[in-house]
Design a protein around this motif. Structure first.
Motif, PDB file in Angstrom:
ATOM      1  N   MET A   1       6.852 -18.900 -19.541  1.00 58.25           N
ATOM      2  CA  MET A   1       5.569 -18.551 -20.167  1.00 58.25           C
ATOM      3  C   MET A   1       5.705 -17.224 -20.905  1.00 58.25           C
ATOM      4  SD  MET A   1       1.931 -17.889 -18.347  1.00 58.25           S
ATOM      5  CE  MET A   1       2.306 -16.169 -18.056  1.00 58.25           C
ATOM      6  N   ASN A   2       5.404 -17.230 -22.160  1.00 60.09           N
ATOM      7  CA  ASN A   2       5.542 -16.000 -22.930  1.00 60.09           C
ATOM      8  C   ASN A   2       4.207 -15.315 -23.100  1.00 60.09           C
ATOM      9  OD1 ASN A   2       8.146 -16.670 -23.169  1.00 60.09           O
ATOM     10  ND2 ASN A   2       8.046 -17.287 -25.319  1.00 60.09           N
ATOM     11  N   SER A   3       4.245 -14.024 -22.941  1.00 61.42           N
ATOM     12  CA  SER A   3       2.992 -13.297 -23.118  1.00 61.42           C
ATOM     13  C   SER A   3       2.906 -12.819 -24.564  1.00 61.42           C
ATOM     14  CB  SER A   3       2.953 -12.102 -22.175  1.00 61.42           C
ATOM     15  OG  SER A   3       3.926 -11.187 -22.597  1.00 61.42           O
TER      16      SER A   3
ATOM     17  N   GLU B   1       7.245  -3.298 -38.188  1.00 57.21           N
ATOM     18  CA  GLU B   1       8.158  -3.432 -37.041  1.00 57.21           C
ATOM     19  C   GLU B   1       7.975  -4.786 -36.384  1.00 57.21           C
ATOM     20  OE1 GLU B   1       7.556  -0.050 -34.438  1.00 57.21           O
ATOM     21  OE2 GLU B   1       5.399  -0.182 -34.668  1.00 57.21           O
TER      22      GLU B   1
ATOM     23  N   PRO C   1      12.589   2.299 -29.194  1.00 57.21           N
ATOM     24  CA  PRO C   1      11.437   1.494 -28.770  1.00 57.21           C
ATOM     25  C   PRO C   1      11.816   0.056 -28.420  1.00 57.21           C
ATOM     26  CG  PRO C   1      11.361   1.877 -31.132  1.00 57.21           C
ATOM     27  CD  PRO C   1      12.480   2.711 -30.592  1.00 57.21           C
TER      28      PRO C   1
ATOM     29  N   ASN D   1       2.932 -10.345 -27.564  1.00 51.52           N
ATOM     30  CA  ASN D   1       3.678  -9.102 -27.773  1.00 51.52           C
ATOM     31  C   ASN D   1       2.756  -7.989 -28.236  1.00 51.52           C
ATOM     32  OD1 ASN D   1       6.403 -10.063 -27.380  1.00 51.52           O
ATOM     33  ND2 ASN D   1       5.828 -11.395 -29.067  1.00 51.52           N
ATOM     34  N   LYS D   2       3.035  -6.846 -27.693  1.00 49.82           N
ATOM     35  CA  LYS D   2       2.262  -5.673 -28.108  1.00 49.82           C
ATOM     36  C   LYS D   2       3.016  -4.940 -29.210  1.00 49.82           C
ATOM     37  CE  LYS D   2       1.965  -3.442 -24.293  1.00 49.82           C
ATOM     38  NZ  LYS D   2       2.535  -4.115 -23.160  1.00 49.82           N
ATOM     39  N   GLN D   3       2.292  -4.452 -30.144  1.00 53.92           N
ATOM     40  CA  GLN D   3       2.911  -3.579 -31.134  1.00 53.92           C
ATOM     41  C   GLN D   3       2.995  -2.197 -30.506  1.00 53.92           C
ATOM     42  OE1 GLN D   3       3.761  -5.195 -33.727  1.00 53.92           O
ATOM     43  NE2 GLN D   3       3.932  -3.895 -35.508  1.00 53.92           N
ATOM     44  N   LEU D   4       4.102  -1.547 -30.683  1.00 53.59           N
ATOM     45  CA  LEU D   4       4.209  -0.205 -30.112  1.00 53.59           C
ATOM     46  C   LEU D   4       3.350   0.772 -30.895  1.00 53.59           C
ATOM     47  CD1 LEU D   4       7.881   0.582 -29.200  1.00 53.59           C
ATOM     48  CD2 LEU D   4       5.951   0.240 -27.702  1.00 53.59           C
TER      49      LEU D   4
ATOM     50  N   PHE E   1       8.568  -6.870 -32.874  1.00 58.89           N
ATOM     51  CA  PHE E   1       8.926  -6.896 -31.450  1.00 58.89           C
ATOM     52  C   PHE E   1       8.828  -8.319 -30.908  1.00 58.89           C
ATOM     53  CE2 PHE E   1       7.863  -2.461 -32.095  1.00 58.89           C
ATOM     54  CZ  PHE E   1       8.847  -1.820 -31.365  1.00 58.89           C
TER      55      PHE E   1
ATOM     56  N   ASN F   1       8.329   4.699 -34.450  1.00 60.25           N
ATOM     57  CA  ASN F   1       9.575   3.950 -34.377  1.00 60.25           C
ATOM     58  C   ASN F   1      10.609   4.647 -35.267  1.00 60.25           C
ATOM     59  OD1 ASN F   1      11.657   2.088 -34.687  1.00 60.25           O
ATOM     60  ND2 ASN F   1      10.253   0.361 -34.410  1.00 60.25           N
TER      61      ASN F   1
ATOM     62  N   GLU G   1      10.791  -1.006 -24.745  1.00 64.95           N
ATOM     63  CA  GLU G   1       9.720  -1.998 -24.664  1.00 64.95           C
ATOM     64  C   GLU G   1      10.198  -3.225 -23.881  1.00 64.95           C
ATOM     65  OE1 GLU G   1       6.801  -1.199 -25.508  1.00 64.95           O
ATOM     66  OE2 GLU G   1       5.716  -3.111 -25.520  1.00 64.95           O
TER      67      GLU G   1
ATOM     68  N   GLY H   1       3.807   4.173 -30.558  1.00 62.23           N
ATOM     69  CA  GLY H   1       4.575   5.387 -30.852  1.00 62.23           C
ATOM     70  C   GLY H   1       5.307   5.301 -32.179  1.00 62.23           C
TER      71      GLY H   1
ATOM     72  N   ASP I   1       8.998 -15.552 -17.705  1.00 61.39           N
ATOM     73  CA  ASP I   1      10.249 -16.317 -17.664  1.00 61.39           C
ATOM     74  C   ASP I   1      11.144 -15.769 -16.565  1.00 61.39           C
ATOM     75  OD1 ASP I   1       9.632 -17.919 -19.780  1.00 61.39           O
ATOM     76  OD2 ASP I   1      10.607 -16.642 -21.262  1.00 61.39           O
TER      77      ASP I   1
ATOM     78  N   ILE J   1      10.634  -9.728 -27.856  1.00 55.43           N
ATOM     79  CA  ILE J   1      10.382  -9.190 -26.510  1.00 55.43           C
ATOM     80  C   ILE J   1       9.289  -9.992 -25.815  1.00 55.43           C
ATOM     81  CG2 ILE J   1       9.669  -7.159 -25.199  1.00 55.43           C
ATOM     82  CD1 ILE J   1      10.867  -5.461 -27.468  1.00 55.43           C
ATOM     83  N   THR J   2       9.642 -10.595 -24.688  1.00 62.13           N
ATOM     84  CA  THR J   2       8.676 -11.368 -23.917  1.00 62.13           C
ATOM     85  C   THR J   2       8.711 -10.884 -22.473  1.00 62.13           C
ATOM     86  OG1 THR J   2      10.386 -12.999 -23.451  1.00 62.13           O
ATOM     87  CG2 THR J   2       8.939 -13.450 -25.330  1.00 62.13           C
TER      88      THR J   2
END
Lengths: 286, 352
Positions: free
Chosen positions: A1-3, B77, B112, A5-8, B79, A12, B116, A10, B23, B82-83
């Protein structure tokens, strides 16, 4: 199960800023001058740097590479670079025109130790494209003239046509507060009015040097260092007051990609300005 | 730190509950080796696995991923790789590897992408038993006190479970009835016996304390030329090392030329083009110089910077190198100890 994604939030450090080429022209046959402005005005004006620091410039499709800043932080807003066509990124840059967009991020690296250099004599020795980082510190010294004592410039090029910023430096000869000596290895024009010979032949022109209070700044082709450093050491300038900026391959500029590692230091974080003392201890530096 | 007990039969029900959250990655068999993979069928999990082929850093910084996209609107950017993950079955040495990377990616500028991914991954460690290549006891990475959310020590018919973080505690609370809070004296004795046996199972060791000085003293030693002559410059040692992180950047330009993605991919300092600058000048054209950099990094630089080597004794370089150039043979050669390695035999035979 994938959640999700949050954008960072801070900063980059890997993502560049769009920047616009304001002016570009040839300085010599294979060296071009670039004047660049970060598109976001606020970021353009808050781009604070030290002479000797560098920025990463990118062109989509060609890649990204480090370039030292040739402009001085005492004239904010516009950033200047002298770039020789050597690889993929520089070739792409040479094809670009005024008003084109590039990617820029930085500034990175340690830069020159300006505070330590205050109230000292500044002896700048330049060969060829070594002018790129040293023009920054020279203009900085001239813009903040009262913070430094005597300022010297020894500048050598192969031929008059290959002296980068020739007109700018010839004009600087007029200044009373700068001891400026220019030389070429070989005058193929017959019109060169300055010295002829390699840059080390200018050393006898230096009068009454106060070595303990002098910083020697060197940048040029690899072959130059050995001879120039010998002269500076002969003048009794302390090894940690002989400064040089070095070049390495870099992919990040922020101490992560590993490409610029030498022994246990990273050129991008601990350099590109090193002292002669550092060089003696880092076997691979030059 | 709280230590509780989990019956062996309760492990799968526990994994069942927690894998609803993210996962679940765990070591599974691949040929006669092991790899970290997403598992749905828990019976595939290899509870007695040795080192995985690639180190767990592949889960945090995949071999290739997009860092950001470029378009006429600017840079954005990315991401998306990333999961949320749970990494089960990671051994103490590999957790130490992550701690070393944590340190590195937080130095000066924060990375990051790594941080992250790290934040989105729960670490469920698992004890292991050394084989003939392991030397984690020499690097003091055979035990782990931090860097995990839960750590499972596998003791025949039950696990002792260390709770290392509040997230780890939250996982336990999802189904607390699976665990026993109370440990008997017998359980404790079983653990102590296991630990004593396990410590005795390490078959060889290396004196790391001597390494920084030896790297310095033997910088000009002919050893490096010998190694350089044998090295295939294939980059395998780097790809399998849990503490290597060097990368390169590649542009993916789309048709039309104005849009694209900037991709980051693993690189290795042992490859020839690694130190090449524009114009073709190469600061480390010789394989011996590149190997020297790799070993300076592992055996010297990190020790002077962080007080410990950037080697965790996992033994992957020993398994991976086709010509026996690895921390064991190089370390032993620096110490002047005899070692039966391909590159030593090769050099002897060539000299004959």
């Amino acid at each position: 199960m994938n959640s999700q994604n949050k954008q960072l939030t801070g900063v980059n450090p890997f993502v560049p800023q769009p920047a616009r080429i304001v002016r570009t022209y040839y300085l010599t046959e294979d060296v071009k001058f670039f004047q660049v402005r970060i598109v976001d005005m606020e970021k353009a004006l808050s781009f604070e740097y030290l002479p000797g620091q560098f920025a990463m410039i990118s062109v989509l499709g060609a890649g990204e590479a480090p370039f030292c800043l040739s402009s001085t932080p005492s004239r904010p807003g516009l950033l200047e670079f002298c770039i020789r066509k050597a690889g993929a990124v520089t070739s792409a840059l040479f094809r670009m025109k005024e008003n084109d967009l590039i990617g820029l991020r930085g500034p990175y690296g340690n830069g020159f130790p300006i505070e330590r250099m205050h109230n000292k004599d500044i002896l700048i020795i330049v060969g060829g494209l070594g002018v790129a980082p040293l023009r920054s510190v020279l203009l900085y010294c001239l813009d903040n003239r009262d913070q430094f004592r005597r300022v010297f410039l020894l500048h050598g090029a192969k031929r008059p046509a290959e002296m980068i910023f020739r007109e700018e430096f010839l004009a600087l000869k007029e200044r009373e507060d700068l001891e400026c000596h220019l030389t070429v290895d070989d005058d193929d024009t017959g019109t060169w009015t300055e010295k002829i010979g390699v840059v080390t032949t200018l050393f006898p022109l230096l009068e009454e040097i106060d070595p303990a209070n002098t910083f020697g700044l060197v940048c040029g082709p690899p072959v130059m260092y050995k001879f120039v450093i010998k002269e500076l050491v002969n003048l009794n300038i302390p090894k940690d007051q002989i400064l040089m900026t070095l070049e390495r391959r870099m992919k990040c500029g922020v101490g992560k990609c590993g490409h610029c590692a030498i022994d246990y230091i990273y050129t991008c974080l601990d350099g590109p300005v090193f002292t002669y003392w550092d060089v003696i201890h880092m076997r691979e530096l030059i | 730190m709280r230590i509780i007990k989990l019956k062996k039969d309760n492990l799968f029900p526990f994994l069942e509950v927690i894998s609803e959250e993210a996962d679940l990655w765990a070591p599974v068999k691949k040929g006669d080796k092991h790899v970290f993979k997403v598992v749905d069928d828990f019976s595939q999990i290899e509870m007695n696995s040795t080192r995985t082929i690639l180190p767990p850093r592949k889960i945090f910084l995949p071999p290739t991923f997009d860092m950001f996209s470029v378009s006429e609107e600017g840079y954005k950017e990315d991401f998306s790789h990333i999961t949320k993950k749970i990494l089960f079955g990671i051994h103490p040495c590999d957790i130490h590897g992550l701690l070393i990377l944590d340190n590195f990616y937080k130095q000066a500028y924060l990375d990051p992408y790594y941080l992250e991914a790290r934040k989105n991954t729960l670490i469920l460690g698992l004890s292991c038993w050394p084989d003939e290549y392991c030397f984690a006891k020499s690097t003091n990475t055979h035990i782990i006190e931090e860097g995990f959310d839960l750590f499972f020590t596998y003791l025949k018919d039950f696990f002792l479970v260390w709770i290392g973080s509040s997230q780890g505690d939250d996982l336990v609370r999802l189904k607390p009835e699976l665990f026993d809070e109370k440990l008997t004296d017998k359980d404790i004795q079983t653990y102590l016996n296991w630990q004593a046996e396990r410590d005795k199972a390490y078959k060889w060791d290396l004196n790391f304390t001597a390494m920084p000085d030896l790297m310095e003293l033997k910088y000009g030693d002919p050893l490096w030329e010998k190694l350089g002559d044998t090295c295939l410059a294939c980059g395998s040692c780097t790809n399998v090392c849990p503490t290597c992180g060097c990368y390169n950047i590649m542009d993916k330009q789309f048709l039309g030329g104005k849009d694209g993605k900037i991709m980051r991919h693993w690189d290795a300092c042992t490859l020839e083009e690694y130190s090449e600058v524009a114009g073709g000048e190469n600061f480390r054209k010789k394989r011996s110089d590149r190997l020297k950099l790799w070993y300076t990094h592992k055996l010297q630089a990190f020790i002077s910077k962080y007080g410990k080597p950037s080697c965790v004794g996992c033994g992957r370089c020993i398994v991976a190198c086709p010509v026996d150039i690895n921390v064991r043979t190089v370390g032993k050669a620096l110490l002047g100890e005899e070692e039966d390695a391909f590159w030593i035999r090769l050099n002897k035979e060539v000299t004959k």
